[in-house]
Every structure is written in C-alpha cells, then in structure tokens.
Scaffold this motif. Structure first.
Motif, PDB file in Angstrom:
ATOM      1  N   CYS A   3       0.829  -1.207   0.000  1.00 49.02           N
ATOM      2  CA  CYS A   3       0.000   0.000   0.000  1.00 49.02           C
ATOM      3  C   CYS A   3       0.862   1.256   0.000  1.00 49.02           C
ATOM      4  O   CYS A   3       0.590   2.218  -0.709  1.00 49.02           O
ATOM      5  CB  CYS A   3      -0.925  -0.015   1.228  1.00 49.02           C
ATOM      6  N   LEU A   4       1.923   1.238   0.822  1.00 48.52           N
ATOM      7  CA  LEU A   4       2.818   2.386   0.897  1.00 48.52           C
ATOM      8  C   LEU A   4       3.510   2.626  -0.439  1.00 48.52           C
ATOM      9  O   LEU A   4       3.679   3.762  -0.891  1.00 48.52           O
ATOM     10  CB  LEU A   4       3.857   2.173   2.000  1.00 48.52           C
ATOM     11  N   LYS A   5       3.935   1.519  -1.079  1.00 48.88           N
ATOM     12  CA  LYS A   5       4.608   1.640  -2.369  1.00 48.88           C
ATOM     13  C   LYS A   5       3.663   2.205  -3.427  1.00 48.88           C
ATOM     14  O   LYS A   5       4.032   3.084  -4.211  1.00 48.88           O
ATOM     15  CB  LYS A   5       5.133   0.271  -2.819  1.00 48.88           C
ATOM     16  N   SER A   6       2.443   1.688  -3.453  1.00 51.19           N
ATOM     17  CA  SER A   6       1.487   2.163  -4.456  1.00 51.19           C
ATOM     18  C   SER A   6       1.130   3.618  -4.218  1.00 51.19           C
ATOM     19  O   SER A   6       0.941   4.386  -5.156  1.00 51.19           O
ATOM     20  CB  SER A   6       0.226   1.299  -4.432  1.00 51.19           C
ATOM     21  N   ARG A   7       1.060   4.008  -2.930  1.00 49.60           N
ATOM     22  CA  ARG A   7       0.751   5.408  -2.625  1.00 49.60           C
ATOM     23  C   ARG A   7       1.887   6.318  -3.062  1.00 49.60           C
ATOM     24  O   ARG A   7       1.675   7.387  -3.616  1.00 49.60           O
ATOM     25  CB  ARG A   7       0.506   5.561  -1.116  1.00 49.60           C
ATOM     26  N   SER A   8       3.149   5.878  -2.810  1.00 48.68           N
ATOM     27  CA  SER A   8       4.293   6.695  -3.219  1.00 48.68           C
ATOM     28  C   SER A   8       4.375   6.779  -4.736  1.00 48.68           C
ATOM     29  O   SER A   8       4.732   7.819  -5.289  1.00 48.68           O
ATOM     30  CB  SER A   8       5.586   6.117  -2.648  1.00 48.68           C
ATOM     31  N   CYS A   9       4.040   5.674  -5.415  1.00 52.44           N
ATOM     32  CA  CYS A   9       4.019   5.690  -6.883  1.00 52.44           C
ATOM     33  C   CYS A   9       2.960   6.660  -7.394  1.00 52.44           C
ATOM     34  O   CYS A   9       3.175   7.404  -8.345  1.00 52.44           O
ATOM     35  CB  CYS A   9       3.747   4.293  -7.429  1.00 52.44           C
ATOM     36  N   SER A  10       1.807   6.625  -6.732  1.00 46.76           N
ATOM     37  CA  SER A  10       0.713   7.522  -7.130  1.00 46.76           C
ATOM     38  C   SER A  10       1.117   8.975  -6.945  1.00 46.76           C
ATOM     39  O   SER A  10       0.849   9.828  -7.795  1.00 46.76           O
ATOM     40  CB  SER A  10      -0.536   7.210  -6.309  1.00 46.76           C
ATOM     41  N   ASP A  11       1.785   9.261  -5.797  1.00 48.01           N
ATOM     42  CA  ASP A  11       2.245  10.633  -5.553  1.00 48.01           C
ATOM     43  C   ASP A  11       3.270  11.060  -6.584  1.00 48.01           C
ATOM     44  O   ASP A  11       3.268  12.209  -7.047  1.00 48.01           O
ATOM     45  CB  ASP A  11       2.864  10.743  -4.156  1.00 48.01           C
ATOM     46  N   ALA A  12       4.160  10.136  -6.962  1.00 48.43           N
ATOM     47  CA  ALA A  12       5.188  10.448  -7.960  1.00 48.43           C
ATOM     48  C   ALA A  12       4.557  10.751  -9.312  1.00 48.43           C
ATOM     49  O   ALA A  12       4.967  11.682 -10.008  1.00 48.43           O
ATOM     50  CB  ALA A  12       6.171   9.283  -8.082  1.00 48.43           C
ATOM     51  N   ILE A  13       3.545   9.956  -9.672  1.00 52.19           N
ATOM     52  CA  ILE A  13       2.860  10.178 -10.947  1.00 52.19           C
ATOM     53  C   ILE A  13       2.176  11.543 -10.958  1.00 52.19           C
ATOM     54  O   ILE A  13       2.223  12.278 -11.940  1.00 52.19           O
ATOM     55  CB  ILE A  13       1.833   9.057 -11.211  1.00 52.19           C
ATOM     56  N   MET A  14       1.541  11.893  -9.811  1.00 56.45           N
ATOM     57  CA  MET A  14       0.865  13.185  -9.722  1.00 56.45           C
ATOM     58  C   MET A  14       1.854  14.332  -9.851  1.00 56.45           C
ATOM     59  O   MET A  14       1.574  15.346 -10.500  1.00 56.45           O
ATOM     60  CB  MET A  14       0.120  13.292  -8.394  1.00 56.45           C
ATOM     61  N   LYS A  15       3.059  14.175  -9.244  1.00 55.70           N
ATOM     62  CA  LYS A  15       4.070  15.224  -9.344  1.00 55.70           C
ATOM     63  C   LYS A  15       4.529  15.389 -10.781  1.00 55.70           C
ATOM     64  O   LYS A  15       4.766  16.493 -11.257  1.00 55.70           O
ATOM     65  CB  LYS A  15       5.259  14.897  -8.446  1.00 55.70           C
ATOM     66  N   VAL A  16       4.684  14.263 -11.491  1.00 51.11           N
ATOM     67  CA  VAL A  16       5.112  14.318 -12.890  1.00 51.11           C
ATOM     68  C   VAL A  16       4.026  14.940 -13.756  1.00 51.11           C
ATOM     69  O   VAL A  16       4.286  15.727 -14.662  1.00 51.11           O
ATOM     70  CB  VAL A  16       5.468  12.902 -13.389  1.00 51.11           C
ATOM     71  N   ASN A  17       2.759  14.589 -13.467  1.00 52.99           N
ATOM     72  CA  ASN A  17       1.646  15.032 -14.314  1.00 52.99           C
ATOM     73  C   ASN A  17       1.178  16.447 -14.015  1.00 52.99           C
ATOM     74  O   ASN A  17       0.496  17.046 -14.838  1.00 52.99           O
ATOM     75  CB  ASN A  17       0.457  14.076 -14.154  1.00 52.99           C
ATOM     76  N   LYS A  18       1.532  16.984 -12.838  1.00 52.94           N
ATOM     77  CA  LYS A  18       1.016  18.300 -12.470  1.00 52.94           C
ATOM     78  C   LYS A  18       1.386  19.398 -13.470  1.00 52.94           C
ATOM     79  O   LYS A  18       0.545  20.204 -13.839  1.00 52.94           O
ATOM     80  CB  LYS A  18       1.480  18.683 -11.059  1.00 52.94           C
ATOM     81  N   PRO A  19       2.647  19.475 -13.926  1.00 51.36           N
ATOM     82  CA  PRO A  19       2.943  20.497 -14.936  1.00 51.36           C
ATOM     83  C   PRO A  19       2.122  20.311 -16.213  1.00 51.36           C
ATOM     84  O   PRO A  19       1.628  21.288 -16.779  1.00 51.36           O
ATOM     85  CB  PRO A  19       4.442  20.302 -15.198  1.00 51.36           C
ATOM     86  N   ALA A  20       1.970  19.051 -16.636  1.00 51.00           N
ATOM     87  CA  ALA A  20       1.166  18.794 -17.839  1.00 51.00           C
ATOM     88  C   ALA A  20      -0.282  19.201 -17.610  1.00 51.00           C
ATOM     89  O   ALA A  20      -0.924  19.799 -18.484  1.00 51.00           O
ATOM     90  CB  ALA A  20       1.251  17.311 -18.212  1.00 51.00           C
ATOM     91  N   LEU A  21      -0.811  18.896 -16.414  1.00 54.09           N
ATOM     92  CA  LEU A  21      -2.175  19.295 -16.085  1.00 54.09           C
ATOM     93  C   LEU A  21      -2.298  20.816 -16.048  1.00 54.09           C
ATOM     94  O   LEU A  21      -3.318  21.374 -16.474  1.00 54.09           O
ATOM     95  CB  LEU A  21      -2.585  18.708 -14.728  1.00 54.09           C
TER      96      LEU A  21
END
Length: 321
Positions: A3-21
């Motif tokens: 769960c912790l790994k998936s949450r950190s992955c999700s946070d990383a994806i959001m950080k990467v996608n935020k500029p694009a968003l």
C-alpha cells in the motif's frame, strides 16, 4: 508495504503530471476566453451588453456559491470593513470590464478585437508605474511604444487616411477600454493588498456587481415587448459565458498559475488572438488582412518586451481574478 509503495508511486505520478495538467488547464482557459468572443458576438445580437454582463455575474455567483456553502464562512464580513474598495473593484472588474467587451463585440471584427486582448499586461504595467510608483526600464518604454504603434494600426484599420481624418475603429477602442479597466482592477488589488478567494471576496464582488447591474437590466427588459425572449442559441451562449468565464476559466487560470508561475502562465494570453483568428476564419468565414498581421506582431512583440524582458516583477505578473 504494498500500500505504501502504491501510494508513493501515485504521488510520484501526480508530481510528474502536475505540470502537464497545469499547461492543459491554461490552454483550456484560453480556449474558453476565445470562445467568449464568438459567444458574446452571437449573444449581443439579441441581448444588450448590460444584460449580458448581468447574466455573466449571476451565473458566476451561482457556480461559486457551493464553495461558499462548503466553506461555512461569512463572506460578507469582508464587505463591512472595506465596502468602498469592494464596490470599486466590482464596478471596475465585473461590471465595466465585460460591459466594454460586449459593447465592442457588437462589431463583427473579431480578429481586431482578439488582438486588442493582448494589451491587458501592457496597460497593467503602465498603471503600476502610475499608481504603485514602479519605475519602468528603458526596454519597457521601447515595448510600450512598439505595442502602441501596433494598436494604432488596428485602431485606424491600417489606413493612413483614417488616421489623418481621425476615423478610428470604435469597437477596437472599446476593447482597449475594457483592458484598461482590467489592468486598473489588477493594480488596485495589489495596491490595496486584496486577494479575493472564490468562496469569500470574489463571491461578494459578484453579488455587488449583480446589485449594481440589476436596475439597468430591469429597466431595459421592462421596456421590451417580450422580456427575456431570447433564442435557444443565445441562451446557450449566455450559459457558456457565465459558466465558462465566471467559473471554469477562473479556476483553470488559478490552478495553472499556481503550478507553473505567473510569468509562464501570462504567456498563454497570447494564444487568445490566434485562437480567435482561427475561429473567425474557420467558423465565420472572415478574411485575415495584412494590417491585422502587422498590427498583431507589433502588439504582441511590444507587450513581450515590456512585460517579459526585465527582471523586476510587476502587477502584470499576477493572474487576473
């Protein structure tokens, strides 16, 4: 652990996608702003500019209301301590600014009016110099002069005879007046150190604008044989203007600006005249004139020089509200 790994992955994806968003949000905001020209031009054939401004304020206030209710605050408490300033901001920002725009859009010269939109940061920087005591650099003065020449090309339709006979393009001048109001509004926000949030000050500004406009709308509609008798296309345009410009545009602009910075976000404003031109040519069959190309290049070039090629930030760096 998973769960912790998936949450950190999700946070990383959001950080990467935020500029694009953020870039996507800013692009959507500019598309809505360009659509405001076409819908406004369609609506003013049946709706008076004062009434259209009223509907824009009313629909925007309705869409901001859920934020007010969710926040469980008391937005009108801000009005008690600074009622004069909030009234002034409402009259300038949500009454005069769109009223001038929709008065200008009674003309079908959408390409010219779209180019006039780019003068907002230029006028903001001039008001900053006048009201905030900010000193302009020599390169900024150069940018102002270049943009002014471009504006004169549009104001007199590229004809020297129109300049000699002083036969200006009144719709373009109305658009410049709207931009002057918008720039004045931005500078007053900075001068008075006011940052109206949607669920507080901005809602109050909308309400004050509605109250100011309501008597004029009632008088105008009562004088008609069939009040509020608009076609469904016009009601659709009114809804787009109110929801798009009053609610979605604001949130997209604020989100994009917070993520990529005001200076980068401000560059997206230069997409508006391009989008308006494409829409006018593709959807309205309008022809692009040589003077529009020359004037547009001068205005955009001058504004870029005046607002981007310097180190000291100005009120133009702040997003419009």
């Amino acid at each position: 652990m998973l769960c912790l790994k998936s949450r950190s992955c999700s946070d990383a994806i959001m950080k990467v996608n935020k500029p694009a968003l953020a870039y996507g949000a800013l692009l959507l905001a500019m598309l809505i702003s360009a659509g405001n020209f076409l819908c406004g031009n369609l609506a003013v054939n049946e709706v008076h500019p004062v009434a259209l401004t009223f509907w824009r304020c009313l629909i925007a206030a309705i869409f901001v209301l859920p934020l007010v209710l969710r926040g469980q605050g008391h937005p009108f408490q801000h009005f008690k301590g600074s009622w004069l300033r909030i009234t002034a901001l409402a009259c300038i920002g949500v009454v005069a600014t769109p009223w001038f725009v929709y008065s200008a859009l009674r003309s079908n010269d959408l390409i010219d009016l779209g180019a006039g939109y780019t003068s907002v940061p230029l006028l903001t920087i001039l008001f900053s110099a006048l009201l905030l005591g900010e000193r302009l650099l020599l390169v900024q003065y150069l940018g102002v002069v270049i943009a002014l020449v471009g504006a004169l090309v549009f104001a007199f339709r590229g004809e020297f005879s129109n300049l000699i006979n002083f036969d200006p393009h009144l719709a373009f001048l109305l658009m410049i007046a709207s931009n002057a109001c918008r720039g004045f509004y931005l500078v007053l926000l900075k001068k008075w150190n006011m940052h109206p949030k949607p669920d507080e000050g901005l809602f109050v500004i909308f309400v004050v604008g509605i109250i100011v406009l309501l008597p004029f709308v009632v008088i105008h509609e009562v004088g008609k044989l069939q009040p509020l008798d608009y076609s469904w296309q016009v009601w659709g345009s009114i809804l787009f203007i109110g929801v798009g410009m009053g609610a979605i545009y604001l949130h997209m602009l604020n989100f994009g600006t917070n993520e990529v910075g005001a200076s980068t976000a401000s560059l997206f404003a230069y997409l508006v005249p391009i989008l308006v031109t494409v829409e006018a040519v593709a959807l309205r069959g309008m022809n692009l004139q040589l003077y529009q190309v020359v004037g547009g290049v001068l205005i955009i070039g001058g504004v870029l020089i005046a607002t981007q090629l310097h180190l000291r930030p100005t009120a133009a760096d702040h997003p419009p509200h």
